[in-house]
Scaffold this active site. Structure first.
Site, PDB file in Angstrom:
ATOM      1  N   SER A 114       0.785  -1.232   0.000  1.00  0.00           N
ATOM      2  CA  SER A 114       0.000   0.000   0.000  1.00  0.00           C
ATOM      3  C   SER A 114       0.816   1.281   0.000  1.00  0.00           C
ATOM      4  O   SER A 114       0.239   2.372  -0.055  1.00  0.00           O
ATOM      5  CB  SER A 114      -0.966   0.013   1.186  1.00  0.00           C
ATOM      6  OG  SER A 114      -2.050  -0.838   0.921  1.00  0.00           O
ATOM      7  N   TYR A 124     -10.352   2.603   6.376  1.00  0.00           N
ATOM      8  CA  TYR A 124      -9.378   2.235   5.344  1.00  0.00           C
ATOM      9  C   TYR A 124     -10.005   1.248   4.366  1.00  0.00           C
ATOM     10  O   TYR A 124     -10.548   0.219   4.765  1.00  0.00           O
ATOM     11  CB  TYR A 124      -8.157   1.607   6.004  1.00  0.00           C
ATOM     12  CG  TYR A 124      -6.965   1.443   5.104  1.00  0.00           C
ATOM     13  CD1 TYR A 124      -5.970   2.415   5.061  1.00  0.00           C
ATOM     14  CD2 TYR A 124      -6.812   0.317   4.314  1.00  0.00           C
ATOM     15  CE1 TYR A 124      -4.849   2.267   4.247  1.00  0.00           C
ATOM     16  CE2 TYR A 124      -5.697   0.157   3.502  1.00  0.00           C
ATOM     17  CZ  TYR A 124      -4.727   1.128   3.471  1.00  0.00           C
ATOM     18  OH  TYR A 124      -3.622   0.976   2.669  1.00  0.00           O
ATOM     19  N   ASN A 134      -9.123  -0.458   0.399  1.00  0.00           N
ATOM     20  CA  ASN A 134      -8.364  -0.532  -0.845  1.00  0.00           C
ATOM     21  C   ASN A 134      -9.205  -0.135  -2.044  1.00  0.00           C
ATOM     22  O   ASN A 134      -8.685   0.348  -3.050  1.00  0.00           O
ATOM     23  CB  ASN A 134      -7.806  -1.946  -1.026  1.00  0.00           C
ATOM     24  CG  ASN A 134      -6.652  -2.224  -0.083  1.00  0.00           C
ATOM     25  OD1 ASN A 134      -5.566  -1.699  -0.242  1.00  0.00           O
ATOM     26  ND2 ASN A 134      -6.902  -3.032   0.936  1.00  0.00           N
TER      27      ASN A 134
END
Length: 364
Positions: free
Chosen positions: A87, A185, A187
């Protein structure tokens, strides 16, 4: 579980560095080396195969490795080795988005629906580019559909398109609160940003990151490999250890198709390149000053993370995890100190406390 994004103990987040990397670097003092060596060895002692680090501090550079490049051989990881940075890719993606904002091609408050009509289930008219950048979109994270509960890819060799990854989140419930009100959070936020880069430029996020960041900064050890499962040499191998029928089974995860991570976590890099990137970014070479200030804000930062260490020093950067590898790359607020650390994983034991100890040794 190892996810495509990593949140370290103490809220390790990141963002500002003005450090100029030019000319030969001086050696760090021996006492500094000793403290860092002990802390680096302690990371490996948590059950990891090995670790590679570059520390830049007050004009000096300390590079070291600990452990093994492969669990079945005594050779250490290469100091200039490539690794999957997970990440940390998000900061590269965010940098390109903010460059496009500066060019007037994307607006931070543009609705996602404007760029990607019909892609997000339930619509995305109330979700903005800013919400994606700072993880307040409320959109679910598709990582569990890609990685099982023991940290292994569910489909290791599949080539994923960005739209396919985005649609994985459509199977999951959205957060029950309005966009922009809570941090969570995901992705998926950066998968959507990868698609928006493509819509705004007519080129893939890989092309734009390469053209706008990797090439100008001469980051020769950094690539966005797309569907290529190989890890360029030299490199340390990454592993995942899982329980099978009452015993530990070690899987070599060095080879995998990284399109499962794409614009959220695909990048391959080196410790030197990551330090160079964050120095350039936070030194104002890549993003306009007002946008960099938003990127590095204490709360609501755009593509970077920030934390304050026990000694009071604030550090900025990003962490990243992908099967087989764990990475952290951070810089002090005064830009005089940087750390880029790669761990080639082995046992699933959490190395976060040992990483925080190392960061305190390097920055404090």
């Amino acid at each position: 579980m190892i996810s495509l994004g990593v949140r370290l103990t103490g809220g390790v987040c990141a963002a500002v560095a003005v450090l100029s990397i030019t000319g030969p670097a001086k050696a760090a003092p021996p006492t500094h080396d000793k403290a860092l060596r002990s802390a680096l060895d302690a990371i490996v002692a948590t059950g990891q195969a090995g670790a590679t680090v570059e520390v830049r501090r007050d004009g000096g550079v300390w590079r070291a490795t600990s452990g093994r490049a492969r669990v079945d051989r005594p050779a250490p990881p290469p100091r200039d080795g490539r690794f999957r940075a997970g990440s940390v890719t998000k900061t590269f993606t965010a940098t390109v988005v903010l460059q496009l904002v500066a060019e007037g091609r994307i607006g931070l408050d543009d609705p996602v629906e404007h760029w990607l009509p019909g892609l997000v289930k339930g619509g995305a008219a109330d979700i903005t580019v800013r919400h994606l950048l700072n993880h307040t979109s409320g959109l679910p994270d598709p990582t569990d559909a890609l990685i099982d509960d023991q940290g292994l890819p569910r489909d290791r060799w599949r080539t994923w398109r960005l739209t396919e990854l985005a649609r994985l989140s459509n199977r999951l419930p959205r957060a029950p609160y309005p966009p922009g009100t809570h941090y969570a959070y995901s992705n998926n936020d950066y998968i959507l940003l990868g698609l928006i880069i493509g819509k705004a430029t007519g080129h893939s996020f890989r092309t734009e990151i390469t053209r706008r960041v990797l090439t100008p900064l001469h980051l020769h050890g950094t690539v966005l490999p797309g569907a290529d499962p190989r890890l360029p040499s030299p490199h340390a191998d990454g592993y995942a250890t899982v329980r099978r029928d009452g015993r530990d089974v070690v899987y070599d995860m060095t080879l995998l198709n990284p399109t499962m991570a794409a614009s959220a976590g695909e990048i391959v890099s080196t410790t030197a390149d990551l330090n160079r990137f964050f120095a350039a970014l936070l030194g104002g070479r890549l993003v306009r000053p007002d946008l960099l200030a938003q990127m590095t804000a204490e709360t609501g930062g755009l593509g970077v993370e920030t934390t304050t260490l026990g000694c009071g020093i604030r550090i900025h950067g990003h962490g990243g995890g992908i099967p087989g590898y764990l990475t952290v790359a951070f810089t002090s607020t005064d830009t005089r100190r940087q750390v880029a650390l790669s761990i080639n994983r082995n046992k699933p034991d959490d190395p976060s406390p040992a990483i925080m100890t190392f960061l305190n040794a390097a920055f404090c």
